[in-house]
Structure formats: C-alpha cells, structure tokens
Write a protein that holds these residues in place. Structure first.
Motif, mmCIF file in Angstrom:
data_model
loop_
_atom_site.group_PDB
_atom_site.id
_atom_site.type_symbol
_atom_site.label_atom_id
_atom_site.label_comp_id
_atom_site.label_asym_id
_atom_site.label_seq_id
_atom_site.Cartn_x
_atom_site.Cartn_y
_atom_site.Cartn_z
ATOM 1 N N MET A 50 0.820 -1.210 0.000
ATOM 2 C CA MET A 50 0.000 0.000 0.000
ATOM 3 C C MET A 50 0.857 1.264 0.000
ATOM 4 S SD MET A 50 -3.221 -0.957 2.447
ATOM 5 C CE MET A 50 -4.134 0.443 1.830
ATOM 6 N N ALA A 51 2.124 1.107 0.368
ATOM 7 C CA ALA A 51 3.031 2.260 0.405
ATOM 8 C C ALA A 51 3.722 2.497 -0.929
ATOM 9 C CB ALA A 51 4.069 2.066 1.504
ATOM 10 N N MET A 52 3.426 1.705 -1.947
ATOM 11 C CA MET A 52 4.167 1.780 -3.202
ATOM 12 C C MET A 52 4.329 3.200 -3.756
ATOM 13 S SD MET A 52 3.494 -0.031 -6.907
ATOM 14 C CE MET A 52 4.121 -1.642 -6.495
ATOM 15 N N PRO A 53 3.274 4.027 -3.830
ATOM 16 C CA PRO A 53 3.458 5.362 -4.415
ATOM 17 C C PRO A 53 4.390 6.260 -3.602
ATOM 18 C CG PRO A 53 1.125 4.758 -4.325
ATOM 19 C CD PRO A 53 1.859 3.773 -3.483
ATOM 20 N N LEU A 54 4.683 5.883 -2.354
ATOM 21 C CA LEU A 54 5.478 6.727 -1.472
ATOM 22 C C LEU A 54 6.924 6.272 -1.335
ATOM 23 C CD1 LEU A 54 2.843 6.895 1.428
ATOM 24 C CD2 LEU A 54 3.126 8.533 -0.457
ATOM 25 N N LEU A 55 7.244 5.073 -1.806
ATOM 26 C CA LEU A 55 8.538 4.478 -1.473
ATOM 27 C C LEU A 55 9.715 5.131 -2.183
ATOM 28 C CD1 LEU A 55 7.566 0.705 -1.190
ATOM 29 C CD2 LEU A 55 8.100 2.305 0.645
ATOM 30 N N ALA A 56 9.549 5.521 -3.443
ATOM 31 C CA ALA A 56 10.661 6.155 -4.153
ATOM 32 C C ALA A 56 11.108 7.420 -3.421
ATOM 33 C CB ALA A 56 10.256 6.469 -5.588
ATOM 34 N N ALA A 57 10.146 8.289 -3.111
ATOM 35 C CA ALA A 57 10.486 9.529 -2.406
ATOM 36 C C ALA A 57 11.023 9.246 -1.007
ATOM 37 C CB ALA A 57 9.252 10.433 -2.325
ATOM 38 N N THR A 58 10.482 8.202 -0.367
ATOM 39 C CA THR A 58 10.936 7.857 0.987
ATOM 40 C C THR A 58 12.403 7.461 0.988
ATOM 41 O OG1 THR A 58 8.733 7.173 1.699
ATOM 42 C CG2 THR A 58 10.603 6.250 2.898
#
Length: 347
Positions: A50-58
């Motif tokens: 569920m965190a996929m859209p946030l992981l690159a920036a994270t």
C-alpha cells in the motif's frame, strides 16, 4: 540480507518499513534497525504494498553519512543518498517495471494497476537511482543480465549462501517414511507446484511432500493424488529432518536465484530442477542435480525417474554446496567493500 548483516554486524540497517513480528528472530536479533517515518503508519507496516506510491520519495530522503553503503535491493533501496560509495546488491530489478506480466500473474492486480499508472515516473526514478550506484552485484547470472538490460551496468555475480545449518536440531514428521521427494517454497503461480503434483500423479511409486504456504495453498490441496502430501509451513527443526530424509529436492519454479537446492545439498541431497535462473549457477547437471527443460508434467516425471535410479555422491553434493558457504560470501562482500573504500573491513 541476513548474510550481509553477518558480514557487517555493527552496521546499522536502514529501511522504509519494519515489522519485527514478521521478521525471522535470527534476522531481527541485535540489529540496529532504523526505519523511515512511514513506519509510524501501522497499516503500511502490515501491508507494505500500500506504500508503493510513497517508497521512491521515501528512500530518496534516507541520507546515510558513511564511507560506503551496501543496498540490498529489488526495487527501492538503491535510491538512498550518501556522500560515500554506494554498492547495490540486486536481487532483481523491480518486477513491476520490467517483468509486469509475471507480477500480474502472481495475483496482485491492484498493485499491478497502481504500478502501471505511475510507471513512467518510476522508470525515470529507478534508472537515476541505478546510475547513482558505484558498483552492482547480482545474486545470479540471470539477474546480472537483467541489470545489464535495465541499467546498462555490469554486475558481479555473488550468490547468497544457504543459512540453514544442517547440524542444527531436527524434529521428525512421525508418520512420514524416508525416501520421498521434497518441494519447499511459497505456493504461488510462478512456482509451478501444480505441475509437480500432476507429474507425481503419474508416478504412483514415488511420494511428493510439499512444504510451504501461500495464496495457492487451498486450490492445490483441494485435489491431491494419494502419493502427494502438503505439510504447510514448518519450523527449521522439522525442515532439517525433511531435507535429511528425502531422496531429492524437486522444483519447477522459475527462480531468479533459488536457495532450496543449496539447502538440500547441505544435507548431501540432490535436486531435480527446472533448467532456469540461478539453479544453473549453483547446481552441476548429473553430479548434484538433474534438470528438465519445461514445467510440463511429463518432463518433470522423466527427470524424477532418472534421479530415483541414480547413485548420487553425498560427498560431491556437500562439497559443491561449500562453494556457496556463508564464510565465502562474507569474505567476498568484505573484499568488495574494501575495493571501493580502500579501507580494510575484514573481521
């Protein structure tokens, strides 16, 4: 990753999400784990997709002040920033970007749809992250070739070791006689466990024992031939007993690397394997394994019959497994870090 922490036991481990209850005790014990702010969200911690859209920036926001950073990555970790050298140990370039058909086939349509929607951004990000790495290591020749295609980078092949100690405690499965064929792994579509079951349906004198859990468990268990048994997940003590008492490991899985043949080899047991991926890096055809060329049940059954008749050398199988031991892996990994930094990091 466990083997990496063994090589560098004092190094902190940076990650996006960390759920201690979902991690093997030997991996979690004593580690200095530093999770990102995303870890405060329980829903994401329990369901990382569920965190996929946030992981690159994270991962881009994770800054590590070190001489060298070793990134264990199959999609995100190579995006961290550091003033030092950055080494990527790649288990596979991100499947949702470069192997989308396989990713969809594994029963993740929601996550596949999400990945497709943000794919153009992720591809740009992923290739920039790859370009920021000073060195690439791959876990198999197959993955090294995928790294070359995806990023235009050469990668040294350093297969990870088996960490199941054959000398550890064993607990018997009391109603199981030795001499069965053994399948170990997650029950998912690309593992082709259904093809194994169909193959053994035509081998009534051979028994197949299947260890593992996964989304295909109920479907596979619904109609088993009499000579096939599913045990579900088991602890290491029972797994050791199962390896020690089997005739051979069998796998029709399309593995990037594939650890179970090495685990079986640690007990002196041969394997019957699909001719694919990392199996070809670690196993010797006719000496430690027999290969079949497709997951067709007829091809599997033919290889199983050959294996059942073969006189295998326990010593040769164990000696081959030693080429991929934990100490050798640790030594080469330390050498690579030393080459990048010019500072000795040997224990």
């Amino acid at each position: 990753m466990f083997s990496m922490t063994q090589a560098f036991p004092d190094a902190p481990v940076y990650t996006s999400l960390y759920e201690p209850l979902a991690v093997l005790p030997e991996l979690a014990s004593g580690l200095d784990v530093r999770a990102s702010p995303l870890n405060r969200v329980t829903l994401l911690r329990r369901n990382h997709r569920m965190a996929m859209p946030l992981l690159a920036a994270t991962f881009n926001r994770i800054h590590i002040d070190a001489d060298v950073v070793l990134c264990s990555t199959s999609g995100w970790a190579h995006g961290v920033t550091t003033p030092g050298r950055k080494i990527a140990y790649c288990h596979n370039p991100a499947r949702w970007l470069y192997q989308r058909r396989e990713y969809t086939a594994n029963g993740k349509p929601l996550w596949s749809a999400m990945a497709i929607a943000i794919r153009p951004y992720l591809v740009r990000w992923d290739r920039m992250a790859a370009a920021s790495c000073d060195r690439y290591i791959a876990n198999s020749s197959t993955v090294a070739e995928r790294v070359r295609r995806a990023y235009g980078r050469d990668a040294e092949v350093l297969p990870p070791p088996a960490t199941l100690d054959p000398e550890g405690e064993r607990r018997a499965v009391l109603d199981l006689d030795p001499g069965y064929f053994l399948s170990v792994g997650r029950l998912m579509s690309h593992k082709n466990t259904g093809d194994l079951i169909r193959a053994f349906a035509g081998l009534p004198r051979c028994q197949l024992v299947i260890v593992g859990d996964g989304p295909d468990y109920q479907r596979l268990a619904a109609s088993l031939p009499r000579n096939v048994r599913m045990l579900g997940p088991v602890g290491d003590d029972r797994l050791r007993w199962l390896y020690a008492n089997c005739a051979a490991l069998v796998s029709a899985s399309r593995e990037d690397y594939g650890l179970t043949p090495l685990e079986a080899a640690g007990f002196g047991k041969p394997s019957v394997l699909l001719r694919y991926g990392g199996f070809l890096d670690t196993m010797v055809d006719g000496e430690t394994a027999f290969f079949f060329d497709s997951s067709d049940p007829t091809a599997i059954a033919g290889a199983v019959r050959r294996a059942a008749k073969e006189c295998w050398s326990d010593r040769a199988i164990r000696e081959n497994a030693q080429r991929f031991s934990l100490p050798r892996f640790e030594d080469r990994l330390r050498d690579i870090v030393n080459e990048e930094t010019g500072v000795s990091v040997h224990a």
